[in-house]
Scaffold this active site. Structure first.
Site, short mmCIF file in Angstrom:
data_model
loop_
_atom_site.label_atom_id
_atom_site.label_comp_id
_atom_site.label_asym_id
_atom_site.label_seq_id
_atom_site.Cartn_x
_atom_site.Cartn_y
_atom_site.Cartn_z
N GLU A 139 0.82 12.99 -0.18
CA GLU A 139 -0.55 12.75 0.31
C GLU A 139 -0.70 13.31 1.71
O GLU A 139 0.02 12.92 2.63
CB GLU A 139 -0.84 11.24 0.31
N CYS A 141 -8.29 6.53 0.73
CA CYS A 141 -7.41 6.57 -0.45
C CYS A 141 -8.11 7.12 -1.67
O CYS A 141 -7.46 7.54 -2.62
CB CYS A 141 -6.87 5.17 -0.74
N SER A 194 0.89 3.16 3.00
CA SER A 194 1.68 4.17 2.32
C SER A 194 2.50 3.54 1.21
O SER A 194 2.80 2.34 1.23
CB SER A 194 2.61 4.87 3.32
#
Length: 303
Positions: free
Chosen positions: A186, A84, A29
């Site tokens: 996200e 990702c 993160s």
């Protein structure tokens, strides 16, 4: 030597501060990536820290919609959205493009098959933990509360024989806006958000202004528009009719803004540069007789 160490912040801090550790590469993160970068750099270490992402797919009116739908469903829902380079935001340009895209996605999503890892026909499987399942479903609920239209709700999905599995069906939002927290952050799950744009410039501005700058894709048959977009968008990796713009390994991989901290990317010569140190050796092996006989053998010391 590969040494696997299990631990939490205590173990991480030990690595970040230990004098024998010279380089640190991290993926996670953005908040933790920033912490790893700041702490490691403060202790004199070379650090590359890759953070979060919110990759956008821009769909221009001239795009091949058949290919777009195929690419979007794979990029948004493949791997349960837990990568990702997933494509969780699609930006159709113009009302007509948006309506067609929505209609086609609504028809395509039911064809996706969830399954376990041994099911060769499955398009994707469960998310990683019960906690993450709850987190993703919490973001879906957050999107509803913020006023986005939940067109397809994947919550409550149950797979026969695996009723306790951490499955989430593909979810689709429409009329998502840049002010919504569910857009800013996200989600990291099988959730696709439609953010409508009235013009090319508006579509260009969305990924450019977002806090993350990992990857972006544009779908078009117009070479001039694609080149203009690639040159101007404020994102580290750009795909042109490529939904997941991951370059082959001899090119570099890395995003911008809060998607990456550090001054070198992964892969390619950038990766070689990160994991090695340059040593420059300047040498002379003088032969005294030749040196005195021919001044050209003397290395100049003044520029």
């Amino acid at each position: 030597v590969l040494n696997v160490v299990h631990g939490d912040k205590v173990a991480v801090d030990a690595i970040l501060t230990h004098p024998l550790v010279h380089a640190i590469s991290f993926v996670g993160s953005s908040d933790i990536a920033n912490y790893v970068y700041q702490t490691g750099a403060a202790h004199g270490k070379r650090v590359q820290a890759m953070g979060g992402a919110k990759n956008h797919g821009i769909v221009l009116p001239d795009a091949d919609m058949d290919q777009v739908i195929k690419d979007l469903t794979g990029a948004a829902f493949g791997s349960a959205g837990e990568r990702c380079m997933a494509l969780p935001v699609v930006v159709p340009v113009g009302q007509k493009t948006a309506e067609e895209l929505r209609e086609r996605l609504v028809a395509e999503i039911p064809t996706l098959r969830l399954g376990v890892s041994t099911d060769a026909g499955a398009h994707y499987g469960p998310v990683v933990t019960a906690q993450h399942k709850a987190r993703v479903e919490g973001w879906i609920e957050k999107g509803v509360q913020e006023g986005a239209e939940l067109v397809v709700d994947g919550r409550g999905y149950s797979l026969q024989g695996h009723e306790n599995g951490y499955f989430i069906g593909p979810s689709l939002f429409d009329h998502v806006t840049p002010e919504m927290e569910s857009y800013k952050e996200e989600i990291f799950g099988p959730v696709l958000q439609i953010v409508r744009a009235a013009s090319f410039e508006e579509a260009l501005s969305l990924p450019s202004k977002h806090q993350y700058g990992n990857g972006v894709a544009i779908f078009t048959q117009n070479g001039r528009a694609a080149r203009d977009f690639a040159a101007r968008v404020n994102v580290g990796m750009v795909g042109i009719n490529v939904p997941i713009p991951v370059p082959v390994a001899y090119h570099t991989f890395g995003g911008w803004k809060r998607s990456a901290f550090g001054d070198t990317n992964q892969h390619g010569m950038e990766g070689v540069k990160f994991w090695t140190k340059v040593k420059t050796v300047t040498a002379r092996w003088p032969d005294s007789e030749l040196e005195h006989a021919d001044s050209s053998f003397v290395i100049p010391t003044m520029g």
